[in-house]
Scaffold this motif. Structure first.
Motif, mmCIF file in Angstrom:
data_model
loop_
_atom_site.group_PDB
_atom_site.id
_atom_site.type_symbol
_atom_site.label_atom_id
_atom_site.label_comp_id
_atom_site.label_asym_id
_atom_site.label_seq_id
_atom_site.Cartn_x
_atom_site.Cartn_y
_atom_site.Cartn_z
ATOM 1 N N ALA A 5 38.340 25.816 45.017
ATOM 2 C CA ALA A 5 39.066 26.730 44.538
ATOM 3 C C ALA A 5 38.402 27.754 43.312
ATOM 4 O O ALA A 5 38.895 29.011 43.298
ATOM 5 C CB ALA A 5 39.919 25.804 43.555
ATOM 6 N N LEU A 6 37.420 27.222 42.944
ATOM 7 C CA LEU A 6 36.513 28.330 41.923
ATOM 8 C C LEU A 6 35.883 29.173 42.588
ATOM 9 O O LEU A 6 35.856 30.400 42.161
ATOM 10 C CB LEU A 6 35.520 27.352 40.971
ATOM 11 N N VAL A 7 35.269 28.882 43.910
ATOM 12 C CA VAL A 7 34.720 29.837 44.719
ATOM 13 C C VAL A 7 35.417 30.934 45.107
ATOM 14 O O VAL A 7 34.991 32.048 45.233
ATOM 15 C CB VAL A 7 33.679 29.249 45.511
ATOM 16 N N SER A 8 36.887 30.493 45.396
ATOM 17 C CA SER A 8 37.557 31.296 46.509
ATOM 18 C C SER A 8 37.985 32.378 45.419
ATOM 19 O O SER A 8 38.326 33.576 46.002
ATOM 20 C CB SER A 8 38.923 30.630 46.829
ATOM 21 N N ILE A 9 38.231 32.381 44.165
ATOM 22 C CA ILE A 9 38.627 33.372 43.286
ATOM 23 C C ILE A 9 37.625 34.597 43.301
ATOM 24 O O ILE A 9 38.080 35.767 43.676
ATOM 25 C CB ILE A 9 38.815 32.708 42.127
ATOM 26 N N PRO A 10 36.588 34.364 43.138
ATOM 27 C CA PRO A 10 35.440 35.549 43.016
ATOM 28 C C PRO A 10 35.371 36.119 44.596
ATOM 29 O O PRO A 10 35.114 37.067 44.827
ATOM 30 C CB PRO A 10 34.057 35.113 42.318
ATOM 31 N N PHE A 11 35.271 35.197 45.396
ATOM 32 C CA PHE A 11 35.128 35.801 46.772
ATOM 33 C C PHE A 11 36.230 36.376 47.226
ATOM 34 O O PHE A 11 35.795 37.712 47.834
ATOM 35 C CB PHE A 11 35.249 34.548 47.822
ATOM 36 N N GLY A 12 37.245 36.287 46.845
ATOM 37 C CA GLY A 12 38.741 37.049 47.331
ATOM 38 C C GLY A 12 38.637 38.307 46.515
ATOM 39 O O GLY A 12 38.918 39.298 47.107
ATOM 40 N N ALA A 13 38.184 38.100 45.288
ATOM 41 C CA ALA A 13 37.973 39.538 44.350
ATOM 42 C C ALA A 13 37.219 40.506 44.914
ATOM 43 O O ALA A 13 37.269 41.704 45.068
ATOM 44 C CB ALA A 13 37.866 39.100 42.993
ATOM 45 N N VAL A 14 35.842 39.738 45.358
ATOM 46 C CA VAL A 14 34.942 40.625 45.819
ATOM 47 C C VAL A 14 35.327 41.457 46.931
ATOM 48 O O VAL A 14 34.963 42.891 47.315
ATOM 49 C CB VAL A 14 33.561 39.987 45.991
#
Length: 264
Positions: free
Chosen positions: A59-68
């Motif tokens: 969950a924590l990795v998916s946020i910056p991944f999707g944002a980038v």
């Protein structure tokens, strides 16, 4: 035959031997999934363990991944004057590519390494040999439940990562890039289609199978005692990552060839 040629030949032979053994074990695992008795309790225990160590990092990795992804695609679409397609491009990239990869990287790094360490420690303590002497199949009793659990966790986490990544991309598009919420949603609904979601889930299942299989294979074949267990844990993660990106390329090419784009 010179020494470098002999070394290269020996390394190539070793790689082919390992690939053959891994493929043979994969067939045994697939057959073992349909054999009775089904290890329901072991599957549930492994599922809970892998999910508990993977859900928060995913969950924590998916946020910056999707944002980038959204920010990068947003800047590109702005340069060519296609701002209205930013939502579709970012969402499709997250669902088809980013989400299964992120999910399996977390599952392999957290759950797969634990599976490999557990089976490796059992192997050096000769528990696996004792099971074989007693007529119990380590593949059916230990490997199959762990592979099934890894597949189930990967499939479920993939859905969560997709939702979180899309929501993160939407927020960053609207807040950071001053995008229009309506344009983001309308472009997504105009170009996305249901097979895009199915191919992401298919990738998650296949990647979860590979993560559990490689972890179990390396765990059952350690060399050199406790130090060898640590070595095979590192090897299992690296090998899983390499197979992951190769298989992702193959599935993506086949999908884009078979399923036409919406509106094409």
């Amino acid at each position: 035959m010179t020494a470098p040629v002999r070394a290269l030949t020996g390394a190539l032979t070793g790689v082919l031997r390992e690939l053959g053994a891994l493929f043979s074990m994969a067939l045994d695992v697939v057959v073992g999934m349909f054999r009775r008795p089904v290890q329901v309790r072991e599957v549930v225990q492994q599922f809970w363990f892998i999910a508990s160590v993977s859900i928060l990092p995913a969950a924590l990795v998916s946020i910056p991944f999707g944002a980038v992804i959204t920010l990068q695609l947003g800047s590109l679409t702005a340069q060519i004057g296609a701002d209205s397609f930013n939502g579709a491009a970012s969402v499709l990239a997250v669902i088809q590519q980013a989400s299964p990869i992120v999910t399996t990287l977390v599952v392999a790094g957290a759950g797969g390494s634990a599976i490999c360490a557990d089976l490796g420690s059992r192997t050096i303590r000769e528990e696996i040999d004792a099971m074989r002497v007693l007529g119990v199949s380590p593949i059916h009793r230990l490997v199959v439940p762990r592979v099934v659990a890894a597949m189930a966790v990967a499939a479920l986490l993939n859905g969560m990562v997709s939702v979180v990544g899309v929501c993160g991309g939407y927020v960053f598009t609207v807040v950071v890039q001053d995008g229009t919420p309506g344009a983001f949603l309308s472009s997504f609904s105009a170009l996305a289609q249901l097979p895009d979601l199915w191919v992401g889930e298919l990738k998650a299942l296949v990647f979860g199978f590979l993560a559990g299989l490689v972890a179990a294979y390396r765990g059952l074949n350690p060399r050199g005692g406790p130090k060898g267990v640590g070595d095979v844990v590192n090897q299992s993660v690296v090998i899983t990552f390499l197979l992951l990106f190769f298989v992702n390329f193959v599935i993506s090419v086949v999908y884009l060839r078979i399923v036409p784009a919406k509106g094409a």
